[in-house]
Design a protein around this motif. Structure first.
Motif, short mmCIF file in Angstrom:
data_model
loop_
_atom_site.label_atom_id
_atom_site.label_comp_id
_atom_site.label_asym_id
_atom_site.label_seq_id
_atom_site.Cartn_x
_atom_site.Cartn_y
_atom_site.Cartn_z
N ARG A 216 -0.03 -6.41 -10.18
CA ARG A 216 -0.50 -7.19 -11.32
C ARG A 216 -1.86 -7.82 -11.05
NH1 ARG A 216 4.23 -9.39 -9.81
NH2 ARG A 216 4.21 -11.28 -8.52
N SER A 219 -4.50 -5.19 -11.32
CA SER A 219 -4.66 -4.76 -12.71
C SER A 219 -5.43 -5.80 -13.52
CB SER A 219 -3.30 -4.50 -13.35
OG SER A 219 -2.61 -3.48 -12.64
N PHE A 220 -5.09 -7.06 -13.33
CA PHE A 220 -5.81 -8.12 -14.06
C PHE A 220 -7.28 -8.15 -13.64
CE2 PHE A 220 -1.61 -10.64 -14.47
CZ PHE A 220 -1.29 -9.92 -15.60
N GLU A 223 -9.10 -5.27 -15.27
CA GLU A 223 -9.31 -5.45 -16.70
C GLU A 223 -10.36 -6.52 -17.00
OE1 GLU A 223 -6.45 -5.48 -20.62
OE2 GLU A 223 -5.75 -6.47 -18.81
N TRP A 252 5.14 2.32 -10.60
CA TRP A 252 4.32 1.18 -10.21
C TRP A 252 5.10 0.28 -9.27
CZ3 TRP A 252 -0.55 1.83 -10.82
CH2 TRP A 252 -1.06 2.50 -11.95
N ASP A 268 7.40 -6.78 -13.97
CA ASP A 268 6.06 -6.85 -14.55
C ASP A 268 5.08 -5.85 -13.95
OD1 ASP A 268 5.81 -7.99 -12.07
OD2 ASP A 268 4.73 -9.76 -12.73
N VAL A 271 2.32 -3.53 -15.73
CA VAL A 271 0.96 -3.93 -16.07
C VAL A 271 -0.07 -3.06 -15.35
CG1 VAL A 271 0.58 -5.63 -14.24
CG2 VAL A 271 -0.45 -5.98 -16.50
N ARG A 274 -2.44 -1.12 -17.54
CA ARG A 274 -3.62 -1.77 -18.13
C ARG A 274 -4.82 -1.68 -17.19
NH1 ARG A 274 -2.56 -5.03 -22.66
NH2 ARG A 274 -4.62 -5.99 -22.32
N THR A 296 3.25 5.68 -15.07
CA THR A 296 3.70 4.77 -16.13
C THR A 296 4.94 5.32 -16.83
OG1 THR A 296 1.41 4.05 -16.48
CG2 THR A 296 2.99 3.60 -18.25
#
Length: 315
Positions: A216, A219-220, A223, A252, A268, A271, A274, A296
């Motif tokens: 996560r 990924s954040f 992004e 993932w 989670d 994510v 993303r 995914t």
């Protein structure tokens, strides 16, 4: 001046001339010695030198690299731009790879005791507290070279070289005054520095105290802009953020995150898609997109089986 003064000056001309000649000869000799100095203790045969795949990093990212070396090389010396930075007493003592004849030498941000899974099931981990204590080498923009030389008695024999290409990160310029920066420009520079400090061995880590690769967090970061600045690091980090199920499918990576207990209580990790999509918008790599799509799809199938509540329609 008088005749006697002129005669005295003429007497000193040969001494001055000879002194100047000797001075210039010393300069020439010094340059020649510098040029030929490597030949005194180094055997240089470019045909035998192994050219390793080059590394490209930004000047805000600390240096880190790993070398896969035969265990039969013995003693080695590692140079960065002709400066000795490390040495190996005996390659036979290096940690083993899949092949027992080879071992890994880690330097800089790759100099970690264990790169593998930790107690929280992270695919890449520095261990608690390691990131803050890590010695960092930041290189100036330009071309650099890592040289690996094998020591045999009193001679150094070039074994391999690793080119480094260091570039400056993109600049943010909002105003026309070169002597002052806006708060936005200063914030951007601070963000570049902090992102660079959280890249270890070409992976994103969550930061001091949480020095592991997290699906996560990566990924954040991707992004929110890291895909634009560090696309290669984002891709390597995302492709390491997977785990393999018993049926052989990649999903993932879902960390345990301490008291949450991991999968299926925590779900989670989806994510990751993303972050993968954000990276694709930057590099347009359809092969990577296909890989991320399959990961995914497998992750959603796993969630439907393990987490989905038919009565509530929620996970």
């Amino acid at each position: 001046g008088s005749y006697s003064e002129k005669k005295s000056a003429r007497r000193h001309y040969p001494y001055i001339r000879n002194a100047l000649i000797a001075f210039f000869q010393l300069i020439i000799l010094f340059k020649v010695l510098l040029y030929f100095k490597p030949s005194w203790n180094t055997i240089n045969n470019n045909e035998d030198v192994i050219n390793l795949k080059s590394i490209e990093i930004l000047s805000t990212v600390p240096l880190g690299f790993a070398l896969d070396l035969p265990k039969t090389l013995g003693s080695l010396e590692i140079y960065l731009d002709s400066q000795l930075i490390s040495s190996i007493d005996d390659t036979a003592s290096l940690s083993e790879q899949h092949e027992h004849e080879h071992g890994t030498f880690n330097f800089g941000t790759c100099d970690i005791a264990d790169h593998g899974d930790d107690g929280l099931k992270h695919a890449f981990s520095l261990g608690q507290g390691v990131l803050g204590n890590m010695k960092s080498i930041l290189l100036k923009p330009g071309n650099h070279i890592i040289e690996i030389q094998q020591r045999k008695e009193t001679q150094l024999i070039p074994y391999a070289q690793l080119p480094l290409k260091v570039e400056s990160p993109p600049e943010l310029i909002l105003g026309s005054n070169p002597f002052s920066s806006s708060p936005y420009e200063n914030s951007y520079k601070l963000a570049l520095k902090e992102i660079g400090q959280n890249i270890a061995c070409n992976h994103f880590v969550a930061g001091t105290g949480w020095s592991q690769l997290w699906t996560r967090d990566t990924s954040f970061a991707a992004e929110l802009g890291a895909s634009l600045i560090h696309p290669q690091v984002v891709q390597k980090s995302l492709m390491a953020s997977v785990e393999v199920l018993e049926n052989g499918e990649n999903v993932w990576l879902q960390d345990k995150c301490g008291h949450f207990g991991g999968w299926p209580n925590l779900s989670d990790a989806i994510v990751g898609v993303r972050g993968a999509w954000s990276l694709y918008l930057v590099n347009g790599d359809k092969e990577f997109l296909s890989w991320a799509y399959n990961v995914t799809k497998n992750s959603l199938k796993r969630a439907e089986h393990d987490v989905f509540d038919k009565d509530s329609g929620c996970e």
